[in-house]
Design an enzyme around this catalytic site. Structure first.
Site, PDB file in Angstrom:
ATOM      1  N   LYS A  93     -14.318 -46.209  18.022  1.00  0.00           N
ATOM      2  CA  LYS A  93     -14.081 -45.011  17.753  1.00  0.00           C
ATOM      3  C   LYS A  93     -13.616 -44.533  16.404  1.00  0.00           C
ATOM      4  O   LYS A  93     -12.619 -45.183  15.888  1.00  0.00           O
ATOM      5  CB  LYS A  93     -12.943 -44.595  18.733  1.00  0.00           C
ATOM      6  CG  LYS A  93     -12.568 -43.086  18.640  1.00  0.00           C
ATOM      7  CD  LYS A  93     -13.554 -42.416  19.809  1.00  0.00           C
ATOM      8  CE  LYS A  93     -13.284 -40.725  19.347  1.00  0.00           C
ATOM      9  NZ  LYS A  93     -14.285 -40.291  18.313  1.00  0.00           N
ATOM     10  N   GLN A 114      -8.248 -47.737  11.115  1.00  0.00           N
ATOM     11  CA  GLN A 114      -8.556 -46.778  12.412  1.00  0.00           C
ATOM     12  C   GLN A 114      -8.234 -47.971  13.404  1.00  0.00           C
ATOM     13  O   GLN A 114      -7.846 -47.284  14.778  1.00  0.00           O
ATOM     14  CB  GLN A 114     -10.223 -46.696  12.457  1.00  0.00           C
ATOM     15  CG  GLN A 114     -10.448 -45.617  13.524  1.00  0.00           C
ATOM     16  CD  GLN A 114     -10.123 -44.146  13.067  1.00  0.00           C
ATOM     17  OE1 GLN A 114     -10.496 -43.688  11.962  1.00  0.00           O
ATOM     18  NE2 GLN A 114      -9.629 -43.437  13.909  1.00  0.00           N
ATOM     19  N   LYS A 117      -4.482 -47.455  14.049  1.00  0.00           N
ATOM     20  CA  LYS A 117      -4.092 -46.161  14.280  1.00  0.00           C
ATOM     21  C   LYS A 117      -4.591 -45.787  15.789  1.00  0.00           C
ATOM     22  O   LYS A 117      -3.818 -45.353  16.568  1.00  0.00           O
ATOM     23  CB  LYS A 117      -4.946 -45.152  13.382  1.00  0.00           C
ATOM     24  CG  LYS A 117      -4.861 -43.787  13.687  1.00  0.00           C
ATOM     25  CD  LYS A 117      -5.868 -42.936  12.753  1.00  0.00           C
ATOM     26  CE  LYS A 117      -5.873 -43.319  11.449  1.00  0.00           C
ATOM     27  NZ  LYS A 117      -6.701 -42.332  10.779  1.00  0.00           N
ATOM     28  N   LYS A 129     -15.971 -46.892  11.861  1.00  0.00           N
ATOM     29  CA  LYS A 129     -16.110 -45.835  10.925  1.00  0.00           C
ATOM     30  C   LYS A 129     -17.270 -45.734  10.749  1.00  0.00           C
ATOM     31  O   LYS A 129     -18.004 -46.817  10.493  1.00  0.00           O
ATOM     32  CB  LYS A 129     -15.097 -45.886  10.008  1.00  0.00           C
ATOM     33  CG  LYS A 129     -14.726 -44.692   9.019  1.00  0.00           C
ATOM     34  CD  LYS A 129     -13.800 -43.862   9.679  1.00  0.00           C
ATOM     35  CE  LYS A 129     -13.638 -42.495   8.823  1.00  0.00           C
ATOM     36  NZ  LYS A 129     -12.477 -41.589   9.600  1.00  0.00           N
ATOM     37  N   ASP A 169     -15.200 -36.390   9.856  1.00  0.00           N
ATOM     38  CA  ASP A 169     -14.213 -36.561   8.729  1.00  0.00           C
ATOM     39  C   ASP A 169     -14.681 -35.901   7.504  1.00  0.00           C
ATOM     40  O   ASP A 169     -15.278 -34.905   7.924  1.00  0.00           O
ATOM     41  CB  ASP A 169     -14.301 -38.309   8.282  1.00  0.00           C
ATOM     42  CG  ASP A 169     -13.050 -38.883   7.394  1.00  0.00           C
ATOM     43  OD1 ASP A 169     -12.124 -39.095   8.093  1.00  0.00           O
ATOM     44  OD2 ASP A 169     -13.578 -39.044   6.193  1.00  0.00           O
ATOM     45  N   ASN A 244     -10.369 -29.373   6.801  1.00  0.00           N
ATOM     46  CA  ASN A 244     -10.108 -29.362   8.226  1.00  0.00           C
ATOM     47  C   ASN A 244      -8.529 -29.735   8.231  1.00  0.00           C
ATOM     48  O   ASN A 244      -7.613 -29.149   9.130  1.00  0.00           O
ATOM     49  CB  ASN A 244     -10.713 -30.252   9.117  1.00  0.00           C
ATOM     50  CG  ASN A 244     -10.392 -30.255  10.563  1.00  0.00           C
ATOM     51  OD1 ASN A 244      -9.419 -31.222  11.049  1.00  0.00           O
ATOM     52  ND2 ASN A 244     -10.473 -29.415  11.407  1.00  0.00           N
ATOM     53  N   SER A 380      -9.235 -36.733  20.285  1.00  0.00           N
ATOM     54  CA  SER A 380     -10.881 -37.082  20.327  1.00  0.00           C
ATOM     55  C   SER A 380     -10.741 -37.883  21.794  1.00  0.00           C
ATOM     56  O   SER A 380     -11.643 -37.584  22.591  1.00  0.00           O
ATOM     57  CB  SER A 380     -11.263 -37.885  19.285  1.00  0.00           C
ATOM     58  OG  SER A 380     -11.843 -37.169  18.584  1.00  0.00           O
TER      59      SER A 380
END
Ligand code: NDP
Length: 448
Positions: A93, A114, A117, A129, A169, A244, A380
Site C-alpha cells: 500500500k 511506507q 508508517k 510506492k 501522491d 493536497n 485509505s
C-alpha cells in the site's frame, strides 16, 4: 556521519553498496537503522535470519516503459515504477508520484518509509510506492488521461485488492486516480473498488480521504503541543506547499485556532500576515492548477517571494508539506532562532538529517513524516474497509476514526520513546514501533 550500532553497520554498508547512487534511499535507511541499535541490544533475535537485511530489500521492483501520444500527435515516453517493498502485514500500500524528479531511488525511499508508517497505523497494510517521471504540469486533461491509461496498461497485472493497492501522491490526485481506475476496470473487466484508494465519492471513494493527510498531521501536532500545555490556539503557523497535504493542513490548523501566515509552491512562497485565505488558495491551486504567486496578485495585503526560504518566516509551528529535503540545516537554524516550538512533517522526509538533529538538540517538538502524515494511508485503509463491506461511512464517522488513529500513533510513539530511554523522541518512537510490528510478522512468516 551516521550514528549506527556496530552490529547494524555491515547491513547499512551492504544497502549502500547494493543501491549505489540512490541518495534518498540511503538517507531513509540510515535514519531507521540509527534507531534500531537499542532494539537489537534488547532483542538480539531481530538480527537472526537476515531479517533486517530482508526489510531493506524490496520484495519486488517493477520498472516499465510508458508511451503516450500528446495533443499534437507526437509520441512521448516516460518511465513507470512500482516498488512492492514489504507485504508482511497486508497488501502493498502506498501512493503513486508523477513528477519529473522521480527515479528508482526516490520511489525506494518512499516505499521504505511506507512500510513503517503503515505498520504504525495498526491497520493490515504492507508498504509500497510507485510513480513516473511524467510531469502533468502544462499537460491537457486529455494528455493526462492518455498517460494514466498507458501507465495502468502495464501496471494492472501487478495490482489487486489483495496484492497491491496504490493511491495518490505528488502530481496524482482525484483526477488521475479516476483515469487509472477506469483503465484498470476496463482491462480486468472487474469493478474491484478496493484496488485503488483516493477514489471519487461517486465511485467508491471514502469521505475525508482528501482531507486525511493534512487533518491527520494537524491532529498529531496538536497532540504534541498539548504535551507542553496547549494546542494551536493563537499560534503562528507556516505550511510549505499548496497541494493536497498543505491545503487540508491549513484548513484544520485554522479550525483549531492557529493562524497560517505563509504557504508555497515550487515557484516561491506567499506571506499573508492576516492569515491565509484558504478559499483563494483552493481556487488558485486545487481548481485552477496555477502558480501561488497569483494569490498576491489577487490579495493586496499579501506578498510573494520568488527566491529564498519559506522557513525564514517567523512562526511557532512549522509544517513542511511539499517534498523531501525541503527544510535544511540552515532553515532549521532560522526557525530555531525565530522561536519555533514544534515541527510536524506533512511531507515525506522533508527535513534533512542535519535539520532533524538541530531540532532535537534545541528541544523542538518534532513529528517525523512516517508518524505525522500517516493519516492519509490510514484513511485509505478505511476506504478499503468500506469497499470490502460495500458500505460508506459519514464524514464525521470517518474523521473520528482518523483522529483516534492519529492520537493512538502519537501516544504509542511517545510511549516507545520513553521505554527506550529517549522521552520525547518521536523519530525513535516511530521507527522502533513500526519496525517491531513488521519484524514480528516477518518472523512468523518464515524466510520468504
Ligand atoms: P501535491 O502534488 O498535491 O502538492 C505538492 C506541493 O508541493 C505543491 O504545492 C508543489 O508545488 C510542491 N512541490 C512539489 N515538489 C516540489 C519541489 N521539488 N520543490 C518545491 N515544492 C514542491 O502533493 P501532496 O500534497 O499529495 O504531497 C506533498 C507531500 O506529502 C509529499 O512529500 C508526499 O509524499 C507527502 N504525502 C502525501 C500524502 C497524500 O495523501 N497525498 C500522504 C502522505 C504523505 P507545485 O504546485 O509548484 O508543483
Amino acid at each position: 556521519m551516521s550514528n549506527i550500532d556496530e552490529k547494524l553497520q555491515p547491513i547499512l554498508d551492504q544497502v549502500l553498496r547494493r543501491n549505489a547512487g540512490e541518495a534518498e534511499f540511503h538517507q531513509a535507511v540510515t535514519e531507521v537503522l540509527e534507531s534500531l541499535g537499542r532494539v537489537v541490544a534488547k532483542h538480539p533475535n531481530y538480527l537472526d535470519r537476515a531479517l533486517i537485511e530482508r526489510i531493506c530489500e524490496p520484495e519486488r521492483q517493477v520498472i516499465f516503459r510508458v508511451p503516450w501520444i500528446d495533443d499534437r500527435g507526437e509520441v512521448r515516453m516516460n518511465r513507470g515504477f512500482r516498488v512492492q517493498f514489504n507485504s508482511a502485514l497486508g497488501p502493498y500500500k502506498g501512493g503513486l508520484r508523477f513528477h519529473p524528479s522521480v527515479n528508482i531511488g526516490i520511489i525506494k525511499f518512499l516505499g521504505f518509509e511506507q512500510i513503517f508508517k503503515n505498520a504504525l497505523t495498526g491497520l493490515p497494510i504492507g508498504g509500497g510506492k510507485g510513480g513516473s517521471d511524467f510531469d502533468p504540469k502544462g499537460c491537457s486533461d486529455n494528455e493526462v488521461m492518455r498517460f494514466c491509461q498507458s501507465y495502468m496498461t502495464e501496471l494492472y497485472r501487478h495490482l489487486g485488492e489483495y496484492t497491491d493497492v496504490p493511491a495518490g501522491d505528488i502530481g496524482v490526485g482525484g483526477r488521475e486516480i479516476g483515469y487509472l481506475f477506469g483503465q484498470y476496470k476496463r482491462l480486468t473487466n472487474r469493478y474491484e473498488a478496493g484496488v485503488l484508494t483516493g477514489k471519487g465519492l461517486v465511485y467508491g471513494g471514502s469521505r475525508a480521504r482528501t482531507e486525511a493527510t493534512g487533518y491527520g498531521a494537524t491532529y498529531f501536532v496538536q497532540r504534541m503541543l498539548e504535551t507542553r500545555g496547549n494546542g494551536f490556539e493563537g499560534r503562528r503557523v507556516v505550511v510549505s506547499g499548496s497541494g493536497n497535504v498543505a491545503i487540508y493542513t491549513i484548513e484544520k490548523v485554522q479550525e483549531l485556532g492557529g493562524k497560517v501566515v505563509a504557504c508555497s509552491d515550487s515557484s516561491g512562497y506567499i506571506v499573508d500576515e492576516e492569515g491565509i485565505d484558504l478559499d483563494l488558495v483552493k481556487e488558485i491551486k486545487e481548481l485552477g492548477r496555477e502558480r501561488i504567486s497569483k494569490y498576491a496578485a489577487r490579495q493586496s495585503r499579501a506578498h510573494f517571494v520568488e527566491k529564498g526560504s519559506i522557513w525564514d518566516v517567523p512562526c511557532d509551528v512549522a509544517m513542511p508539506s511539499a517534498t523531501q529535503n525541503e527544510l535544511t540545516g540552515r532553515d532549521a537554524r532560522a526557525l530555531i532562532a525565530n522561536g519555533v516550538i514544534a515541527v510536524g512533517e506533512g511531507a515525506n522526509m522533508p527535513s534533512t538529517p542535519e535539520a532533524v538533529r538541530l531540532f532535537r538538540e534545541a528541544g523542538v517538538l518534532f513529528g517525523p513524516g512516517k508518524a505525522a502524515n500517516a493519516g492519509g494511508v490510514a484513511t485509505s485503509a478505511l476506504e478499503m474497509q468500506q469497499n470490502a463491506s460495500r458500505d460508506s461511512w459519514t464524514f464525521e464517522q470517518t474523521e473520528r476514526r482518523l483522529a483516534d488513529i492519529m492520537h493512538g500513533i502519537h501516544d504509542t510513539c511517545a510511549a516507545t520513546a520513553e521505554e527506550y530511554g529517549s522521552p520525547g523522541d518521536y523519530c525513535l518512537g516511530a521507527n522502533v514501533t513500526g519496525f517491531v510490528r513488521v519484524a514480528e510478522a516477518m518472523r512468523a512468516l518464515g524466510v520468504i
